[in-house]
Design a protein around this motif. Structure first.
Motif, PDB file in Angstrom:
ATOM      1  N   MET A   1      -4.511  -6.412 -11.273  1.00 62.69           N
ATOM      2  CA  MET A   1      -4.902  -7.311 -10.212  1.00 62.69           C
ATOM      3  C   MET A   1      -4.036  -8.559 -10.268  1.00 62.69           C
ATOM      4  SD  MET A   1      -8.794  -8.619  -9.460  1.00 62.69           S
ATOM      5  CE  MET A   1      -9.471  -7.058  -9.904  1.00 62.69           C
ATOM      6  N   PRO A   2      -3.301  -8.952  -9.182  1.00 61.56           N
ATOM      7  CA  PRO A   2      -2.459 -10.131  -9.217  1.00 61.56           C
ATOM      8  C   PRO A   2      -3.273 -11.389  -9.477  1.00 61.56           C
ATOM      9  CG  PRO A   2      -1.922  -8.783  -7.318  1.00 61.56           C
ATOM     10  CD  PRO A   2      -3.171  -8.221  -7.929  1.00 61.56           C
ATOM     11  N   GLN A   3      -2.714 -12.273 -10.245  1.00 62.82           N
ATOM     12  CA  GLN A   3      -3.334 -13.554 -10.568  1.00 62.82           C
ATOM     13  C   GLN A   3      -2.411 -14.662 -10.065  1.00 62.82           C
ATOM     14  OE1 GLN A   3      -6.391 -13.711 -12.041  1.00 62.82           O
ATOM     15  NE2 GLN A   3      -6.384 -11.493 -11.903  1.00 62.82           N
ATOM     16  N   PRO A   4      -2.940 -15.885  -9.883  1.00 63.83           N
ATOM     17  CA  PRO A   4      -2.061 -16.984  -9.495  1.00 63.83           C
ATOM     18  C   PRO A   4      -0.900 -17.104 -10.477  1.00 63.83           C
ATOM     19  CG  PRO A   4      -4.358 -17.660  -9.371  1.00 63.83           C
ATOM     20  CD  PRO A   4      -4.330 -16.288 -10.021  1.00 63.83           C
ATOM     21  N   ASN A   5       0.276 -17.408  -9.967  1.00 64.45           N
ATOM     22  CA  ASN A   5       1.496 -17.581 -10.744  1.00 64.45           C
ATOM     23  C   ASN A   5       1.976 -16.284 -11.399  1.00 64.45           C
ATOM     24  OD1 ASN A   5       1.499 -20.367 -10.168  1.00 64.45           O
ATOM     25  ND2 ASN A   5       0.007 -20.689 -11.781  1.00 64.45           N
ATOM     26  N   SER A   6       1.496 -15.139 -10.949  1.00 64.26           N
ATOM     27  CA  SER A   6       1.975 -13.864 -11.467  1.00 64.26           C
ATOM     28  C   SER A   6       2.866 -13.235 -10.411  1.00 64.26           C
ATOM     29  CB  SER A   6       0.798 -12.948 -11.801  1.00 64.26           C
ATOM     30  OG  SER A   6       0.158 -12.523 -10.617  1.00 64.26           O
ATOM     31  N   SER A   8       4.102 -11.199  -7.390  1.00 63.00           N
ATOM     32  CA  SER A   8       3.318 -10.943  -6.183  1.00 63.00           C
ATOM     33  C   SER A   8       2.938  -9.477  -6.063  1.00 63.00           C
ATOM     34  CB  SER A   8       4.096 -11.388  -4.948  1.00 63.00           C
ATOM     35  OG  SER A   8       5.237 -10.607  -4.761  1.00 63.00           O
ATOM     36  N   GLY A   9       1.786  -9.266  -5.424  1.00 64.20           N
ATOM     37  CA  GLY A   9       1.337  -7.926  -5.113  1.00 64.20           C
ATOM     38  C   GLY A   9       1.972  -7.481  -3.810  1.00 64.20           C
ATOM     39  N   PRO A  10       1.721  -6.243  -3.395  1.00 64.50           N
ATOM     40  CA  PRO A  10       2.355  -5.723  -2.186  1.00 64.50           C
ATOM     41  C   PRO A  10       1.969  -6.469  -0.909  1.00 64.50           C
ATOM     42  CG  PRO A  10       0.750  -4.151  -3.066  1.00 64.50           C
ATOM     43  CD  PRO A  10       0.893  -5.252  -4.070  1.00 64.50           C
ATOM     44  N   LEU A  11       0.740  -6.928  -0.807  1.00 63.23           N
ATOM     45  CA  LEU A  11       0.326  -7.640   0.392  1.00 63.23           C
ATOM     46  C   LEU A  11       0.947  -9.034   0.442  1.00 63.23           C
ATOM     47  CD1 LEU A  11      -1.254  -7.188   2.929  1.00 63.23           C
ATOM     48  CD2 LEU A  11      -3.316  -7.890   1.743  1.00 63.23           C
ATOM     49  N   GLU A  12       0.985  -9.692  -0.697  1.00 59.42           N
ATOM     50  CA  GLU A  12       1.642 -11.006  -0.764  1.00 59.42           C
ATOM     51  C   GLU A  12       3.116 -10.875  -0.391  1.00 59.42           C
ATOM     52  OE1 GLU A  12       2.649 -14.572  -3.931  1.00 59.42           O
ATOM     53  OE2 GLU A  12       1.036 -13.166  -4.404  1.00 59.42           O
ATOM     54  N   ALA A  13       3.774  -9.855  -0.887  1.00 59.48           N
ATOM     55  CA  ALA A  13       5.177  -9.625  -0.558  1.00 59.48           C
ATOM     56  C   ALA A  13       5.348  -9.362   0.941  1.00 59.48           C
ATOM     57  CB  ALA A  13       5.725  -8.456  -1.371  1.00 59.48           C
ATOM     58  N   GLU A  14       4.426  -8.607   1.524  1.00 58.21           N
ATOM     59  CA  GLU A  14       4.496  -8.337   2.959  1.00 58.21           C
ATOM     60  C   GLU A  14       4.307  -9.608   3.774  1.00 58.21           C
ATOM     61  OE1 GLU A  14       2.452  -5.581   6.443  1.00 58.21           O
ATOM     62  OE2 GLU A  14       1.927  -5.182   4.346  1.00 58.21           O
ATOM     63  N   ASP A  44     -12.671  -7.883  -2.087  1.00 53.50           N
ATOM     64  CA  ASP A  44     -12.718  -6.423  -2.027  1.00 53.50           C
ATOM     65  C   ASP A  44     -12.280  -5.764  -3.331  1.00 53.50           C
ATOM     66  OD1 ASP A  44      -9.999  -6.866  -2.033  1.00 53.50           O
ATOM     67  OD2 ASP A  44      -9.636  -5.981  -0.056  1.00 53.50           O
ATOM     68  N   GLY A  45     -12.018  -6.577  -4.339  1.00 48.98           N
ATOM     69  CA  GLY A  45     -11.606  -6.045  -5.630  1.00 48.98           C
ATOM     70  C   GLY A  45     -10.125  -5.729  -5.732  1.00 48.98           C
ATOM     71  N   SER A  46      -9.376  -5.931  -4.667  1.00 47.43           N
ATOM     72  CA  SER A  46      -7.947  -5.607  -4.664  1.00 47.43           C
ATOM     73  C   SER A  46      -7.107  -6.667  -5.364  1.00 47.43           C
ATOM     74  CB  SER A  46      -7.436  -5.462  -3.223  1.00 47.43           C
ATOM     75  OG  SER A  46      -7.407  -6.729  -2.577  1.00 47.43           O
ATOM     76  N   GLY A  47      -7.663  -7.867  -5.501  1.00 47.58           N
ATOM     77  CA  GLY A  47      -6.882  -8.970  -6.043  1.00 47.58           C
ATOM     78  C   GLY A  47      -5.990  -9.613  -4.999  1.00 47.58           C
ATOM     79  N   GLU A  48      -6.112  -9.162  -3.753  1.00 47.24           N
ATOM     80  CA  GLU A  48      -5.329  -9.726  -2.651  1.00 47.24           C
ATOM     81  C   GLU A  48      -6.221  -9.886  -1.421  1.00 47.24           C
ATOM     82  OE1 GLU A  48      -0.790  -8.986  -2.807  1.00 47.24           O
ATOM     83  OE2 GLU A  48      -1.746  -7.020  -2.716  1.00 47.24           O
ATOM     84  N   SER A  49      -7.252 -10.698  -1.549  1.00 45.07           N
ATOM     85  CA  SER A  49      -8.197 -10.889  -0.454  1.00 45.07           C
ATOM     86  C   SER A  49      -8.169 -12.294   0.145  1.00 45.07           C
ATOM     87  CB  SER A  49      -9.620 -10.586  -0.928  1.00 45.07           C
ATOM     88  OG  SER A  49      -9.966 -11.464  -1.992  1.00 45.07           O
ATOM     89  N   HIS A  50      -7.627 -13.263  -0.579  1.00 52.49           N
ATOM     90  CA  HIS A  50      -7.607 -14.661  -0.145  1.00 52.49           C
ATOM     91  C   HIS A  50      -6.232 -15.271  -0.444  1.00 52.49           C
ATOM     92  CE1 HIS A  50     -11.893 -13.840  -0.644  1.00 52.49           C
ATOM     93  NE2 HIS A  50     -12.150 -14.900   0.090  1.00 52.49           N
ATOM     94  N   PHE A  51      -5.634 -15.902   0.569  1.00 55.84           N
ATOM     95  CA  PHE A  51      -4.327 -16.527   0.402  1.00 55.84           C
ATOM     96  C   PHE A  51      -4.303 -17.899   1.064  1.00 55.84           C
ATOM     97  CE2 PHE A  51      -3.394 -12.047   0.024  1.00 55.84           C
ATOM     98  CZ  PHE A  51      -2.443 -12.001  -0.978  1.00 55.84           C
ATOM     99  N   SER A  52      -3.422 -18.747   0.573  1.00 59.91           N
ATOM    100  CA  SER A  52      -3.095 -19.989   1.270  1.00 59.91           C
ATOM    101  C   SER A  52      -1.582 -19.992   1.481  1.00 59.91           C
ATOM    102  CB  SER A  52      -3.565 -21.217   0.493  1.00 59.91           C
ATOM    103  OG  SER A  52      -3.019 -21.250  -0.796  1.00 59.91           O
ATOM    104  N   ILE A  53      -1.183 -20.465   2.653  1.00 56.93           N
ATOM    105  CA  ILE A  53       0.219 -20.448   3.047  1.00 56.93           C
ATOM    106  C   ILE A  53       0.633 -21.843   3.479  1.00 56.93           C
ATOM    107  CG2 ILE A  53       1.855 -19.618   4.802  1.00 56.93           C
ATOM    108  CD1 ILE A  53       0.077 -17.078   5.006  1.00 56.93           C
TER     109      ILE A  53
END
Length: 98
Positions: A1-6, A8-14, A44-53
């Motif tokens: 599961m991606p963590q801050p400062n780790s 990026s996961g696939p959704l973050e990269a997208e 949702d347990g994916s580790g990619e449910s909330h982002f700030s841009i």
């Protein structure tokens, strides 16, 4: 599961790819805030449910805050609300102090 400062996961990269393609930003910060929302609504347990841009691009010059938000959401397509629970967006033109 991606963590801050780790890495990026696939959704973050997208998200980065879509915004870079749409705006060629002078600055782009995409932060995965999912770890701080673990166990809360929308996690949702994916580790990619909330982002700030934070995005700074010439395309936002002379646009209202609402227009900039809409431009970013349009560039993100099906990501907000469908694939990600929450995205906080700060969009500015270069030279604007955030």
């Amino acid at each position: 599961m991606p963590q801050p400062n780790s890495p990026s996961g696939p959704l973050e990269a997208e998200i980065r790819e879509r915004l870079t393609a749409a705006f060629a930003p002078a600055r782009l910060d995409v932060n995965n805030d999912s770890a701080t929302h673990r166990g809360h609504m929308g996690d949702d347990g994916s580790g990619e449910s909330h982002f700030s841009i934070y995005i700074e691009a010439d395309a936002f010059k002379d646009r209202s805050r609402l227009e900039r938000q809409r431009m970013v959401n349009h560039a993100l397509g099906d990501i907000p609300g469908e694939r990600v629970h929450a995205i906080a967006i700060k969009a500015e033109a270069p030279g604007i102090v955030p």
